[in-house]
Scaffold this motif. Structure first.
Motif, PDB file in Angstrom:
ATOM      1  N   TYR A 552       0.896  -1.387   0.067  1.00 55.04           N
ATOM      2  CA  TYR A 552      -0.068   0.074  -0.093  1.00 55.04           C
ATOM      3  C   TYR A 552       0.928   1.115   0.000  1.00 55.04           C
ATOM      4  N   GLU A 553       1.969   1.243   0.524  1.00 53.55           N
ATOM      5  CA  GLU A 553       2.887   2.458   0.673  1.00 53.55           C
ATOM      6  C   GLU A 553       3.513   2.584  -0.882  1.00 53.55           C
ATOM      7  N   THR A 554       3.797   1.530  -1.341  1.00 60.09           N
ATOM      8  CA  THR A 554       4.140   1.547  -2.927  1.00 60.09           C
ATOM      9  C   THR A 554       3.241   2.280  -3.717  1.00 60.09           C
ATOM     10  N   LYS A 555       1.708   1.895  -3.536  1.00 57.15           N
ATOM     11  CA  LYS A 555       0.688   2.385  -4.485  1.00 57.15           C
ATOM     12  C   LYS A 555       0.835   3.917  -4.016  1.00 57.15           C
ATOM     13  N   LEU A 556       0.998   4.519  -2.926  1.00 59.09           N
ATOM     14  CA  LEU A 556       0.991   5.674  -2.551  1.00 59.09           C
ATOM     15  C   LEU A 556       2.137   6.507  -3.311  1.00 59.09           C
ATOM     16  N   THR A 557       3.371   5.880  -3.235  1.00 58.79           N
ATOM     17  CA  THR A 557       4.446   6.664  -3.773  1.00 58.79           C
ATOM     18  C   THR A 557       4.423   6.522  -5.489  1.00 58.79           C
ATOM     19  N   THR A 558       3.728   5.421  -5.957  1.00 59.71           N
ATOM     20  CA  THR A 558       3.576   5.555  -7.422  1.00 59.71           C
ATOM     21  C   THR A 558       2.229   6.667  -7.716  1.00 59.71           C
ATOM     22  N   GLY A 559       1.239   6.722  -6.921  1.00 61.41           N
ATOM     23  CA  GLY A 559       0.393   7.816  -7.265  1.00 61.41           C
ATOM     24  C   GLY A 559       1.014   9.135  -7.061  1.00 61.41           C
ATOM     25  N   ARG A 560       1.792   9.277  -5.966  1.00 60.83           N
ATOM     26  CA  ARG A 560       2.337  10.909  -5.967  1.00 60.83           C
ATOM     27  C   ARG A 560       3.251  11.098  -7.208  1.00 60.83           C
ATOM     28  N   TYR A 561       3.922  10.010  -7.794  1.00 60.68           N
ATOM     29  CA  TYR A 561       4.769  10.201  -8.977  1.00 60.68           C
ATOM     30  C   TYR A 561       3.799  10.645 -10.212  1.00 60.68           C
ATOM     31  N   TYR A 562       2.759  10.079 -10.242  1.00 60.12           N
ATOM     32  CA  TYR A 562       1.781  10.315 -11.412  1.00 60.12           C
ATOM     33  C   TYR A 562       1.257  11.849 -11.224  1.00 60.12           C
ATOM     34  N   MET A 563       1.071  12.190  -9.908  1.00 60.70           N
ATOM     35  CA  MET A 563       0.420  13.298  -9.823  1.00 60.70           C
ATOM     36  C   MET A 563       1.361  14.638  -9.857  1.00 60.70           C
ATOM     37  N   GLN A 564       2.696  14.224  -9.519  1.00 61.31           N
ATOM     38  CA  GLN A 564       3.784  15.207  -9.791  1.00 61.31           C
ATOM     39  C   GLN A 564       4.418  15.571 -11.236  1.00 61.31           C
ATOM     40  N   ARG A 565       4.430  13.976 -11.868  1.00 64.42           N
ATOM     41  CA  ARG A 565       5.191  14.207 -13.018  1.00 64.42           C
ATOM     42  C   ARG A 565       4.619  14.033 -14.289  1.00 64.42           C
ATOM     43  N   GLN A 566       3.361  13.436 -14.255  1.00 65.26           N
ATOM     44  CA  GLN A 566       2.288  13.355 -15.334  1.00 65.26           C
ATOM     45  C   GLN A 566       1.236  14.119 -15.602  1.00 65.26           C
ATOM     46  N   LEU A 567       0.587  14.421 -14.307  1.00 61.99           N
ATOM     47  CA  LEU A 567      -0.586  15.215 -14.312  1.00 61.99           C
ATOM     48  C   LEU A 567      -0.173  16.629 -14.927  1.00 61.99           C
ATOM     49  N   PRO A 568       0.666  17.170 -14.566  1.00 67.67           N
ATOM     50  CA  PRO A 568       0.939  18.561 -15.019  1.00 67.67           C
ATOM     51  C   PRO A 568       1.061  18.784 -16.579  1.00 67.67           C
ATOM     52  N   ALA A 569       0.875  17.634 -17.349  1.00 67.55           N
ATOM     53  CA  ALA A 569       0.785  17.790 -18.896  1.00 67.55           C
ATOM     54  C   ALA A 569      -0.552  18.527 -19.266  1.00 67.55           C
ATOM     55  N   VAL A 570      -1.448  18.486 -18.201  1.00 64.19           N
ATOM     56  CA  VAL A 570      -2.838  19.392 -18.692  1.00 64.19           C
ATOM     57  C   VAL A 570      -2.426  20.533 -19.183  1.00 64.19           C
ATOM     58  N   ALA A 571      -1.536  21.196 -18.452  1.00 61.58           N
ATOM     59  CA  ALA A 571      -1.408  22.538 -18.896  1.00 61.58           C
ATOM     60  C   ALA A 571      -0.858  22.701 -20.138  1.00 61.58           C
ATOM     61  N   MET A 572      -0.025  22.119 -20.716  1.00 68.24           N
ATOM     62  CA  MET A 572       0.364  22.104 -22.177  1.00 68.24           C
ATOM     63  C   MET A 572      -0.726  21.857 -22.965  1.00 68.24           C
ATOM     64  N   HIS A 573      -1.514  20.742 -22.716  1.00 67.03           N
ATOM     65  CA  HIS A 573      -2.856  20.197 -23.494  1.00 67.03           C
ATOM     66  C   HIS A 573      -3.676  21.480 -23.464  1.00 67.03           C
ATOM     67  N   LEU A 574      -3.966  22.243 -22.389  1.00 67.99           N
ATOM     68  CA  LEU A 574      -4.977  23.329 -22.587  1.00 67.99           C
ATOM     69  C   LEU A 574      -4.481  24.538 -23.325  1.00 67.99           C
ATOM     70  N   GLY A 575      -3.045  24.594 -23.092  1.00 70.98           N
ATOM     71  CA  GLY A 575      -2.411  25.878 -23.857  1.00 70.98           C
ATOM     72  C   GLY A 575      -2.516  25.593 -25.410  1.00 70.98           C
ATOM     73  N   ARG A 576      -2.249  24.420 -25.823  1.00 73.83           N
ATOM     74  CA  ARG A 576      -2.732  23.890 -27.118  1.00 73.83           C
ATOM     75  C   ARG A 576      -4.202  24.171 -27.744  1.00 73.83           C
ATOM     76  N   ILE A 577      -5.119  24.075 -26.949  1.00 73.47           N
ATOM     77  CA  ILE A 577      -6.457  23.842 -27.184  1.00 73.47           C
ATOM     78  C   ILE A 577      -6.804  25.477 -27.323  1.00 73.47           C
ATOM     79  N   GLN A 578      -6.265  26.195 -26.342  1.00 74.03           N
ATOM     80  CA  GLN A 578      -6.675  27.535 -26.460  1.00 74.03           C
ATOM     81  C   GLN A 578      -6.159  28.571 -27.654  1.00 74.03           C
ATOM     82  N   SER A 579      -5.073  27.688 -28.145  1.00 76.10           N
ATOM     83  CA  SER A 579      -4.341  28.745 -29.326  1.00 76.10           C
ATOM     84  C   SER A 579      -5.313  28.617 -30.554  1.00 76.10           C
ATOM     85  N   GLY A 580      -6.247  27.536 -30.625  1.00 75.42           N
ATOM     86  CA  GLY A 580      -7.239  27.652 -31.346  1.00 75.42           C
ATOM     87  C   GLY A 580      -6.678  26.724 -32.619  1.00 75.42           C
ATOM     88  N   ALA A 581      -7.490  27.080 -33.965  1.00 76.62           N
ATOM     89  CA  ALA A 581      -7.080  26.380 -35.126  1.00 76.62           C
ATOM     90  C   ALA A 581      -6.460  27.382 -36.141  1.00 76.62           C
TER      91      ALA A 581
END
Length: 592
Positions: A552-581
């Motif tokens: 269970y501690e490994t689950k928590l550590t792995t989850g923290r990694y995702y939230m810190q290292r993968q989830l921030p990609a949302v800012a990049m995707h939002l920036g691309r979307i808001q740049s329009g077509a």
């Protein structure tokens, strides 16, 4: 040769710690206690590791062969298929009225994961049959169900789906395959279909093809498409087999991967077919099969990544290369194992956090399908309809990326066939293409699903995320590492949806140019939600005195990694979307 071990403990965690399946108010779920699911998963895991995994390389190297009009599968496939049938693995969630075991679709999904990880090409023979079974079960007459389903449940007969033609894939309104009505109520089906997975083989005595075609004289375009049951061998009224139907294999395709599955060109030369469902309503019937298949393909994306990850971890722990920058970790040896190096750790944690997040997301989708089908819950149906293109598109994109990253751990050996890592990457690559290429999944999400039922389902998803955060914000162990990042990611997703609402009506290209990024943004938010829920479940287990604290501690550590290292990609995707077509559409065609 690569090896595979079913991740039974991780699967049990998702079923029982995360979703508490035996407590769910869904018919049949009360029987899925931890002992029962554990016993089923252990047996499935043995078949996966001992029978299917050793055949994975065999299937890749031998491929399928077309001889004298017959497709031959690789050595060992036929015997393994018999084991699958004898064990009842093809019938887990099928209707007991037709010989099935009646378990929930979620249980089918959990078992399928290990089979797909072990041998994706092999498992497609039964996987496609399951989809064809579901379409006939949902839309067939009582006579059709009685005639075809018992043998399809046992996989004595297998099934296929025939959509694509040489000149049309996604745009099925362009299809030319025609159906001519006959006096006895049947139809003569004439045309050619391509890319038909498991189109022909030597594993079953009959193949039940589901074929899209246009009835002569019907409406133009997609409104004129109907679905037909076209058996390879005619089935007599008493269920026995008769003469061969006028359907044949033109050739089998030479592919980049999934060599063990026969991908066929199918020729229908006045073959006898039977209408499935209503005239000109073929797409509605076919989507019963395709929606299930899309969830299954999303599963393929992470199941291949799981198998690749297991081997990459073993290699990283064994392979000696360089020294840890903080001091020798293996001072008695000539070098330290690869896993001491931060970049290798990053690579492996990318894979681990993706696979575990994808498993939870996929099982959630399967649970929603069970809820919709077993209780008639229209809201669950709407939510899983919204999430299906994300499960398929996001997970197969990232699953392929993770298979490549696993290959990268091996360095030069990853490029050498005898290590087997390239097969995972090659097999995973098809999942991004078939059952609707991922660009189509993104268009479906933004162009159809967001506005479905007046936007009701996407608003329900936003409320679901918001409610989870609100209900748990007093939990300090969750707040900083999980809830706060999830809240920011959800705000980015809502901002993207708002951009589409404000700009998409004026210029639809603004929405469509951002659709792929929106699919990935949604995927990250869904994974963030799953990881936050898994973190909560892990904390509860630890507080309850769980015996295996490290798990269970490994689950928590792995989850923290995702939230810190993968989830921030949302800012990049939002920036691309808001740049329009504008930048996307700026070049004229001749300037490419």
């Amino acid at each position: 040769m690569p090896v595979f071990t079913a991740p039974t403990k991780d699967i049990q965690f998702v079923l029982h710690d995360l979703f508490k399946v035996s407590e769910q108010p869904i018919p049949g779920y009360d029987e899925m206690d931890r002992d029962f699911t554990g016993a089923v998963l252990e047996e499935a895991g043995k078949i996966a590791s001992e029978v299917l995994a050793p055949l994975n390389v065999v299937g890749d190297k031998e491929g399928c062969h077309f001889e004298n009009g017959v497709v031959r599968t690789p050595k060992g496939f036929k015997e393994a298929f018999e084991q699958m049938k004898e064990g009842g693995w093809t019938a887990l969630d099928c209707d007991p009225d037709y010989g099935g075991q009646g378990l929930p679709y979620l249980m089918h999904t959990a078992v399928q994961e290990s089979f797909v990880s072990a041998n994706m090409a092999f498992n497609m023979y039964q996987g496609l049959t399951h989809g064809a079974y579901s379409a006939i079960h949902a839309h067939g007459s009582d006579a059709q169900k009685a005639k075809y389903l018992p043998k399809m449940v046992t996989c004595e007969w297998t099934g296929t789906m025939n959509l694509t033609e040489p000149h049309c894939g996604t745009d099925l309104g362009l299809m030319r395959t025609k159906a001519e009505p006959q006096a006895d109520g049947s139809y003569k089906i004439t045309g050619q279909k391509i890319f038909i997975s498991a189109g022909d083989h030597d594993l079953a005595e009959n193949i039940i093809h589901l074929v899209l075609a246009k009835i002569v004289g019907g409406p133009e375009g997609i409104k004129g498409v109907s679905l037909f049951i076209v058996p390879k061998v005619h089935v007599n009224d008493d269920g026995s087999l008769g003469a061969r139907n006028a359907v044949s294999v033109g050739k089998i395709e030479e592919k980049m991967g999934i060599h063990g599955n026969a991908t066929c060109v199918m020729n229908y030369d006045g073959a006898t077919g039977y209408l499935l469902g209503e005239e000109h309503k073929g797409m509605r019937a076919m989507f019963t099969m395709m929606n299930e298949a899309r969830l299954g393909v999303g599963l393929q994306g992470y199941a291949q990544a799981e198998a690749a990850y297991q081997n990459a971890v073993a290699y990283a722990k064994d392979r000696l290369q360089g020294r840890a920058v903080t001091g020798a970790a293996n001072p008695e040896g000539p070098a330290d194992p690869l896993i001491v190096h931060p970049d290798i750790r990053r690579n492996l944690l990318d894979q681990k956090s993706f696979v575990e997040g994808a498993r939870a997301f996929t099982y959630w989708g399967a649970l929603l399908l069970d809820k919709a089908h077993r209780t008639g819950d229209a809201d669950a149906e709407g939510l899983v309809s919204l999430l299906t293109p994300v499960i398929k598109g996001f997970q197969t994109d990232k699953g392929f990326d993770m298979a490549v990253q696993a290959q990268q751990v091996y360095g030069g050996h990853g490029y050498i066939e005898e290590w087997g890592m390239s097969q995972f990457a090659r097999d995973a690559r098809i999942a991004m293409i078939y059952e609707g290429a991922n660009g189509i999944q993104a268009l479906d999400l933004v162009g159809r699903k967001l506005a479905q039922d007046g936007g009701k389902h996407v608003m329900a998803f936003f409320d679901l995320v918001k409610s989870f955060i609100k209900d748990n914000e007093a939990n300090e162990a969750l707040k900083k590492d999980f809830l706060d990042p999830l809240k920011e990611a959800s705000k980015a997703l809502q901002a993207a949806a708002m951009y589409f609402m404000q700009n998409g009506m004026k210029n639809p290209n603004h929405a469509l140019a951002g659709s792929y990024d929106f699919m990935h943004l949604t995927g990250h938010v869904c994974f963030g939600l799953m990881w936050a829920k898994m973190a909560k479940a892990s904390l509860e287990a630890l507080e309850g005195g769980a015996a295996d604290k490290a798990f269970y501690e490994t689950k928590l550590t792995t989850g923290r990694y995702y939230m810190q290292r993968q989830l921030p990609a949302v800012a990049m995707h939002l920036g691309r979307i808001q740049s329009g077509a504008d930048s996307v559409m700026a070049l004229s065609a001749e300037n490419f």
